[in-house]
Design a protein around this motif. Structure first.
Motif, PDB file in Angstrom:
ATOM      1  N   TYR A  94      52.802  40.164  58.478  1.00  0.00           N
ATOM      2  CA  TYR A  94      52.837  40.938  57.082  1.00  0.00           C
ATOM      3  C   TYR A  94      54.588  41.160  57.109  1.00  0.00           C
ATOM      4  CZ  TYR A  94      48.763  40.234  55.877  1.00  0.00           C
ATOM      5  OH  TYR A  94      47.321  39.639  55.893  1.00  0.00           O
ATOM      6  N   ALA A  95      55.740  40.916  58.054  1.00  0.00           N
ATOM      7  CA  ALA A  95      56.809  41.092  58.124  1.00  0.00           C
ATOM      8  C   ALA A  95      57.587  41.451  57.420  1.00  0.00           C
ATOM      9  CB  ALA A  95      57.786  40.653  59.198  1.00  0.00           C
ATOM     10  N   GLY A  96      58.198  42.493  56.645  1.00  0.00           N
ATOM     11  CA  GLY A  96      58.443  43.332  55.585  1.00  0.00           C
ATOM     12  C   GLY A  96      57.948  44.400  54.613  1.00  0.00           C
ATOM     13  N   GLY A  97      56.761  44.460  55.355  1.00  0.00           N
ATOM     14  CA  GLY A  97      56.223  45.413  54.537  1.00  0.00           C
ATOM     15  C   GLY A  97      55.464  44.989  52.625  1.00  0.00           C
ATOM     16  N   GLY A  98      55.209  45.925  52.575  1.00  0.00           N
ATOM     17  CA  GLY A  98      54.295  45.521  50.328  1.00  0.00           C
ATOM     18  C   GLY A  98      55.502  44.762  49.637  1.00  0.00           C
ATOM     19  N   SER A  99      56.712  44.756  50.657  1.00  0.00           N
ATOM     20  CA  SER A  99      58.467  43.182  49.813  1.00  0.00           C
ATOM     21  C   SER A  99      58.170  42.588  50.358  1.00  0.00           C
ATOM     22  CB  SER A  99      59.564  43.915  49.591  1.00  0.00           C
ATOM     23  OG  SER A  99      60.204  43.902  51.433  1.00  0.00           O
ATOM     24  N   GLY A 100      57.385  42.082  51.146  1.00  0.00           N
ATOM     25  CA  GLY A 100      57.711  40.528  52.545  1.00  0.00           C
ATOM     26  C   GLY A 100      56.756  39.341  50.981  1.00  0.00           C
ATOM     27  N   ALA A 101      57.585  38.348  51.706  1.00  0.00           N
ATOM     28  CA  ALA A 101      56.783  37.156  51.315  1.00  0.00           C
ATOM     29  C   ALA A 101      55.229  36.793  51.820  1.00  0.00           C
ATOM     30  CB  ALA A 101      57.588  35.922  52.119  1.00  0.00           C
ATOM     31  N   VAL A 102      54.707  37.367  52.923  1.00  0.00           N
ATOM     32  CA  VAL A 102      52.671  37.314  52.602  1.00  0.00           C
ATOM     33  C   VAL A 102      52.648  38.288  51.892  1.00  0.00           C
ATOM     34  CG1 VAL A 102      51.270  37.274  53.851  1.00  0.00           C
ATOM     35  CG2 VAL A 102      53.268  35.995  54.739  1.00  0.00           C
ATOM     36  N   ALA A 103      52.952  39.163  51.722  1.00  0.00           N
ATOM     37  CA  ALA A 103      52.380  40.468  50.341  1.00  0.00           C
ATOM     38  C   ALA A 103      52.303  39.752  49.496  1.00  0.00           C
ATOM     39  CB  ALA A 103      52.935  41.822  51.199  1.00  0.00           C
ATOM     40  N   GLN A 104      53.180  39.487  48.711  1.00  0.00           N
ATOM     41  CA  GLN A 104      53.754  39.065  47.696  1.00  0.00           C
ATOM     42  C   GLN A 104      53.690  38.350  47.330  1.00  0.00           C
ATOM     43  OE1 GLN A 104      56.129  40.321  45.378  1.00  0.00           O
ATOM     44  NE2 GLN A 104      55.499  42.632  46.662  1.00  0.00           N
ATOM     45  N   GLY A 105      53.673  36.644  47.911  1.00  0.00           N
ATOM     46  CA  GLY A 105      52.362  36.111  47.351  1.00  0.00           C
ATOM     47  C   GLY A 105      50.752  36.998  47.292  1.00  0.00           C
ATOM     48  N   LEU A 106      50.270  37.260  48.662  1.00  0.00           N
ATOM     49  CA  LEU A 106      48.948  37.248  48.383  1.00  0.00           C
ATOM     50  C   LEU A 106      48.561  38.358  46.850  1.00  0.00           C
ATOM     51  CD1 LEU A 106      47.788  38.456  51.705  1.00  0.00           C
ATOM     52  CD2 LEU A 106      47.539  37.291  50.457  1.00  0.00           C
ATOM     53  N   ALA A 107      49.431  39.177  46.924  1.00  0.00           N
ATOM     54  CA  ALA A 107      49.926  40.175  45.528  1.00  0.00           C
ATOM     55  C   ALA A 107      49.634  38.759  44.155  1.00  0.00           C
ATOM     56  CB  ALA A 107      50.974  40.757  45.420  1.00  0.00           C
ATOM     57  N   GLY A 108      50.084  37.541  43.997  1.00  0.00           N
ATOM     58  CA  GLY A 108      50.247  36.661  42.969  1.00  0.00           C
ATOM     59  C   GLY A 108      49.073  36.062  43.481  1.00  0.00           C
ATOM     60  N   ILE A 109      48.297  36.451  43.568  1.00  0.00           N
ATOM     61  CA  ILE A 109      46.684  35.416  43.676  1.00  0.00           C
ATOM     62  C   ILE A 109      45.890  35.889  42.551  1.00  0.00           C
ATOM     63  CG2 ILE A 109      44.877  34.275  45.310  1.00  0.00           C
ATOM     64  CD1 ILE A 109      46.861  34.358  46.800  1.00  0.00           C
ATOM     65  N   ASP A 110      45.348  34.429  41.197  1.00  0.00           N
ATOM     66  CA  ASP A 110      44.877  35.221  41.106  1.00  0.00           C
ATOM     67  C   ASP A 110      42.712  34.746  41.043  1.00  0.00           C
ATOM     68  OD1 ASP A 110      42.584  36.200  38.168  1.00  0.00           O
ATOM     69  OD2 ASP A 110      43.403  34.322  37.638  1.00  0.00           O
ATOM     70  N   VAL A 111      42.243  34.949  41.227  1.00  0.00           N
ATOM     71  CA  VAL A 111      40.862  35.388  41.405  1.00  0.00           C
ATOM     72  C   VAL A 111      40.094  34.906  40.710  1.00  0.00           C
ATOM     73  CG1 VAL A 111      38.803  34.650  42.669  1.00  0.00           C
ATOM     74  CG2 VAL A 111      40.902  35.871  43.400  1.00  0.00           C
ATOM     75  N   PRO A 112      40.056  33.339  39.793  1.00  0.00           N
ATOM     76  CA  PRO A 112      38.525  33.987  38.811  1.00  0.00           C
ATOM     77  C   PRO A 112      37.541  33.708  38.480  1.00  0.00           C
ATOM     78  CG  PRO A 112      39.936  31.149  39.046  1.00  0.00           C
ATOM     79  CD  PRO A 112      39.998  32.036  40.464  1.00  0.00           C
ATOM     80  N   ALA A 113      36.552  33.653  38.020  1.00  0.00           N
ATOM     81  CA  ALA A 113      35.314  34.712  37.950  1.00  0.00           C
ATOM     82  C   ALA A 113      34.606  33.168  39.093  1.00  0.00           C
ATOM     83  CB  ALA A 113      34.439  34.554  36.362  1.00  0.00           C
ATOM     84  N   ILE A 114      33.419  33.741  39.823  1.00  0.00           N
ATOM     85  CA  ILE A 114      32.708  32.449  41.022  1.00  0.00           C
ATOM     86  C   ILE A 114      31.051  33.062  40.539  1.00  0.00           C
ATOM     87  CG2 ILE A 114      32.145  31.931  42.983  1.00  0.00           C
ATOM     88  CD1 ILE A 114      34.701  33.650  44.398  1.00  0.00           C
ATOM     89  N   GLU A 115      31.022  31.828  40.154  1.00  0.00           N
ATOM     90  CA  GLU A 115      29.298  32.254  40.012  1.00  0.00           C
ATOM     91  C   GLU A 115      28.343  33.159  40.744  1.00  0.00           C
ATOM     92  OE1 GLU A 115      25.938  28.429  38.335  1.00  0.00           O
ATOM     93  OE2 GLU A 115      27.896  27.643  38.559  1.00  0.00           O
ATOM     94  N   GLY A 116      27.293  33.198  39.699  1.00  0.00           N
ATOM     95  CA  GLY A 116      26.030  33.996  40.432  1.00  0.00           C
ATOM     96  C   GLY A 116      26.443  35.468  41.413  1.00  0.00           C
ATOM     97  N   ARG A 117      25.808  36.118  41.531  1.00  0.00           N
ATOM     98  CA  ARG A 117      25.594  37.537  42.318  1.00  0.00           C
ATOM     99  C   ARG A 117      26.360  37.254  43.750  1.00  0.00           C
ATOM    100  NH1 ARG A 117      23.653  40.923  45.782  1.00  0.00           N
ATOM    101  NH2 ARG A 117      23.511  43.350  44.844  1.00  0.00           N
ATOM    102  N   ALA A 118      26.222  36.138  44.439  1.00  0.00           N
ATOM    103  CA  ALA A 118      27.318  35.855  45.357  1.00  0.00           C
ATOM    104  C   ALA A 118      28.624  35.818  45.130  1.00  0.00           C
ATOM    105  CB  ALA A 118      26.696  34.994  46.413  1.00  0.00           C
ATOM    106  N   GLY A 119      28.748  35.117  44.399  1.00  0.00           N
ATOM    107  CA  GLY A 119      29.893  34.550  43.285  1.00  0.00           C
ATOM    108  C   GLY A 119      30.828  36.206  43.215  1.00  0.00           C
TER     109      GLY A 119
END
Length: 169
Positions: A24-49
């Motif tokens: 996580y070089a660069g902290g919250g403004s680093g490429a990895v942190a920004q990439g993770l923050a830009g991920i959308d997770v649609p609904a997943i079926e079931g209680r486990a989802g």
């Protein structure tokens, strides 16, 4: 004393030449942190989802919030509960709960699949005479498995994002 200092200096020099870089070089403004923050997770079926989506969003949003989704994380789960260890009265004495996830990280701009992988974990559960306690143990195992599998997924996604950021340089 001098010998220890020289040994520590030698170890530091050896590590600096091995090519290790902070994830996580660069902290919250680093490429990895920004990439993770830009991920959308649609609904997943079931209680486990539901549990998995919440665990993923907790980890993704801890990197910050970019507001605009750059990636979509499609997840399919396989949740199994199987009985093991028959007792002398033909009742089940132990269960195993297994949670497996197949997931794809999709770039929303190009539609390209950046990562297609699987992650999974399992837990053993002792079956007791109280039906309430057995159900509570099964549910707690599912919660713990969702957290563990989410951690594994985020690690793989972060590695993929870091590799993509290094290739872009």
């Amino acid at each position: 004393m001098i010998r220890r200092a020289l040994l520590a200096l030698g170890a530091a020099l050896a590590l600096s030449g091995c090519g290790l870089q902070p994830m996580y070089a660069g902290g919250g403004s680093g490429a990895v942190a920004q990439g993770l923050a830009g991920i959308d997770v649609p609904a997943i079926e079931g209680r486990a989802g539901w549990l998995m989506r919440n665990a993923l969003n907790d980890r993704l949003r801890s990197a910050g919030s970019s507001g605009v989704a750059r990636y979509r994380l499609d997840v399919r789960l396989d949740d199994r509960l199987e009985g093991l260890g028959l007792l002398s009265d033909d009742t089940i004495g132990r269960e195993r709960r297994t949670l497996r996830a197949r997931y794809q990280l999709v770039d929303l701009a190009s539609g390209e699949i950046l990562l297609d992988a699987t992650a999974g974990s399992d837990a053993g559960i002792d079956v007791v005479s109280s039906e309430y306690a057995a159900i509570a143990a099964e549910n707690k195992a599912l919660e713990n498995l969702a957290e563990d599998v989410a951690d594994r997924m985020i690690t793989q996604i972060a590695l993929q994002l870091r590799k993509g950021a290094a290739a872009a340089k």
